[in-house]
Motif scaffolding. Sequence first.
Motif, PDB file in Angstrom:
ATOM      1  N   PRO A 165      -7.854 -10.200  31.812  1.00 49.95           N
ATOM      2  CA  PRO A 165      -8.466  -8.885  31.820  1.00 49.95           C
ATOM      3  C   PRO A 165      -9.363  -8.894  30.583  1.00 49.95           C
ATOM      4  O   PRO A 165      -9.072  -9.608  29.485  1.00 49.95           O
ATOM      5  CB  PRO A 165      -7.631  -7.953  31.506  1.00 49.95           C
ATOM      6  CG  PRO A 165      -6.189  -8.430  32.049  1.00 49.95           C
ATOM      7  CD  PRO A 165      -6.226  -9.838  31.709  1.00 49.95           C
ATOM      8  N   ASP A 166     -10.370  -8.284  30.414  1.00 52.85           N
ATOM      9  CA  ASP A 166     -11.318  -7.767  29.442  1.00 52.85           C
ATOM     10  C   ASP A 166     -10.920  -6.541  28.761  1.00 52.85           C
ATOM     11  O   ASP A 166     -10.998  -5.466  29.082  1.00 52.85           O
ATOM     12  CB  ASP A 166     -12.714  -7.809  29.945  1.00 52.85           C
ATOM     13  CG  ASP A 166     -13.799  -7.453  29.015  1.00 52.85           C
ATOM     14  OD1 ASP A 166     -13.349  -6.822  27.938  1.00 52.85           O
ATOM     15  OD2 ASP A 166     -14.985  -7.691  28.983  1.00 52.85           O
ATOM     16  N   PHE A 167      -9.908  -6.798  27.770  1.00 50.55           N
ATOM     17  CA  PHE A 167      -9.375  -5.502  27.313  1.00 50.55           C
ATOM     18  C   PHE A 167     -10.117  -4.423  26.509  1.00 50.55           C
ATOM     19  O   PHE A 167      -9.829  -3.453  26.515  1.00 50.55           O
ATOM     20  CB  PHE A 167      -8.147  -6.110  26.270  1.00 50.55           C
ATOM     21  CG  PHE A 167      -7.133  -7.134  26.917  1.00 50.55           C
ATOM     22  CD1 PHE A 167      -6.216  -6.348  27.824  1.00 50.55           C
ATOM     23  CD2 PHE A 167      -6.873  -8.242  26.583  1.00 50.55           C
ATOM     24  CE1 PHE A 167      -5.094  -6.790  28.677  1.00 50.55           C
ATOM     25  CE2 PHE A 167      -5.734  -9.026  27.255  1.00 50.55           C
ATOM     26  CZ  PHE A 167      -5.135  -8.299  28.038  1.00 50.55           C
ATOM     27  N   ALA A 168     -11.165  -5.001  26.133  1.00 47.67           N
ATOM     28  CA  ALA A 168     -12.259  -4.215  25.531  1.00 47.67           C
ATOM     29  C   ALA A 168     -12.739  -3.354  26.404  1.00 47.67           C
ATOM     30  O   ALA A 168     -12.822  -2.059  26.221  1.00 47.67           O
ATOM     31  CB  ALA A 168     -13.346  -4.937  24.600  1.00 47.67           C
ATOM     32  N   ARG A 169     -13.075  -3.742  27.745  1.00 47.92           N
ATOM     33  CA  ARG A 169     -13.455  -2.806  28.749  1.00 47.92           C
ATOM     34  C   ARG A 169     -12.479  -1.862  29.191  1.00 47.92           C
ATOM     35  O   ARG A 169     -12.494  -0.781  29.489  1.00 47.92           O
ATOM     36  CB  ARG A 169     -14.024  -3.329  29.883  1.00 47.92           C
ATOM     37  CG  ARG A 169     -15.251  -4.252  29.500  1.00 47.92           C
ATOM     38  CD  ARG A 169     -15.968  -5.129  30.662  1.00 47.92           C
ATOM     39  NE  ARG A 169     -16.643  -4.186  31.660  1.00 47.92           N
ATOM     40  CZ  ARG A 169     -16.833  -4.705  32.749  1.00 47.92           C
ATOM     41  NH1 ARG A 169     -16.761  -6.003  33.060  1.00 47.92           N
ATOM     42  NH2 ARG A 169     -17.596  -3.824  33.707  1.00 47.92           N
ATOM     43  N   LEU A 170     -11.284  -2.396  29.360  1.00 44.62           N
ATOM     44  CA  LEU A 170     -10.201  -1.577  29.951  1.00 44.62           C
ATOM     45  C   LEU A 170      -9.844  -0.605  28.657  1.00 44.62           C
ATOM     46  O   LEU A 170      -9.286   0.676  29.159  1.00 44.62           O
ATOM     47  CB  LEU A 170      -8.971  -2.398  30.064  1.00 44.62           C
ATOM     48  CG  LEU A 170      -8.697  -3.243  31.351  1.00 44.62           C
ATOM     49  CD1 LEU A 170      -7.322  -3.878  31.461  1.00 44.62           C
ATOM     50  CD2 LEU A 170      -8.832  -2.098  32.587  1.00 44.62           C
ATOM     51  N   ARG A 171     -10.102  -0.665  27.455  1.00 38.82           N
ATOM     52  CA  ARG A 171      -9.630   0.291  26.624  1.00 38.82           C
ATOM     53  C   ARG A 171     -10.645   1.467  26.725  1.00 38.82           C
ATOM     54  O   ARG A 171     -10.231   2.477  26.222  1.00 38.82           O
ATOM     55  CB  ARG A 171     -10.131  -0.278  25.255  1.00 38.82           C
ATOM     56  CG  ARG A 171      -9.123   0.262  23.866  1.00 38.82           C
ATOM     57  CD  ARG A 171      -9.466  -0.419  22.822  1.00 38.82           C
ATOM     58  NE  ARG A 171      -8.473  -1.598  22.762  1.00 38.82           N
ATOM     59  CZ  ARG A 171      -8.984  -2.891  22.623  1.00 38.82           C
ATOM     60  NH1 ARG A 171     -10.111  -3.134  22.452  1.00 38.82           N
ATOM     61  NH2 ARG A 171      -8.117  -3.971  22.827  1.00 38.82           N
ATOM     62  N   ALA A 172     -11.632   1.217  27.153  1.00 40.28           N
ATOM     63  CA  ALA A 172     -12.545   2.548  27.300  1.00 40.28           C
ATOM     64  C   ALA A 172     -12.337   3.385  28.560  1.00 40.28           C
ATOM     65  O   ALA A 172     -12.624   4.305  28.775  1.00 40.28           O
ATOM     66  CB  ALA A 172     -13.781   1.986  27.396  1.00 40.28           C
ATOM     67  N   VAL A 173     -11.385   2.871  29.534  1.00 42.23           N
ATOM     68  CA  VAL A 173     -11.230   3.721  30.674  1.00 42.23           C
ATOM     69  C   VAL A 173     -10.415   4.732  30.538  1.00 42.23           C
ATOM     70  O   VAL A 173      -9.391   4.647  29.495  1.00 42.23           O
ATOM     71  CB  VAL A 173     -10.733   2.514  31.722  1.00 42.23           C
ATOM     72  CG1 VAL A 173     -10.151   3.408  33.038  1.00 42.23           C
ATOM     73  CG2 VAL A 173     -11.677   1.390  32.043  1.00 42.23           C
TER      74      VAL A 173
END
Length: 265
Positions: A165-173
């Motif tokens: 996963p792209d954790f930076a993008r998941l962090r914003a969800v």
Amino acid sequence: MARVRCWQVDAFTDRPFSGNPAAVCWLDEPVPDDWMQAVAAEMNLSETAFVRPKGDQLGLRWFTPTVEVDLCGHATLATAHALWSNNLVSQERPLEFQTRSGVLTCKRDGELIELDFPALPSTGAIADTTILSALGLKQCAHFGRTRFDSLVVVDSPDIVRSLSPDFARLRAVNTRGVIVTALSDDPKFDFISRFFAPAVGVDEDPVCGSAHCCLAPYWGGVLGKSSLMAYQASARGGGLRLKVAGDRVKLGGQAVTVWQGELLC
């Protein structure tokens, strides 16, 4: 501050250096919230549990390196294992923990410790394309939401294992975490999963008990079973025995103490 006894326990496994590690701290008296958060950041594990006597029960709280959470299975299992292993509580009766999610009980069941947790069934929802894209997926077989998390069901266990996963993008969800799951290709297990929670400071949780409070009723309904075996396919890996009982889920697993010591400040 008096010295605080503590342990690191690998939960949902029968061997060290696998399953999900949690720190457990035994408190003789209340301590400030910011101290517990600082200890959890210092431990830098997915969860650190703080437990203390509270009347006839025990108070239990869980912290990631960045926030306090409402429910945690592996750190509860780790706490029960640590308390029983060190004779800090009676060996003869189940443990009752006062938590943010109500009273949670733990009992011995042969070689396993069984946790009695609230079920967290998911409701179907329109697939969140931001989540799918962050997982590297174009589509999924089913998308759902629970009180805490998003649920993504895919068609193949190979997809689950290969996710990066792209954790930076998941962090914003706007969700605590994302559960990704599929039927198992190993006959010992009914399904496999992985759990990602960068929003609460844990990119990938090795074996998440609370995620299985969603997975058990979901797969139980799909497969028509009330008893299931689950495997979380993280790098460390771990197995759980699950029983769906109405609005409760019984989580069974083993645990191993890796180290013990004292906090000095």
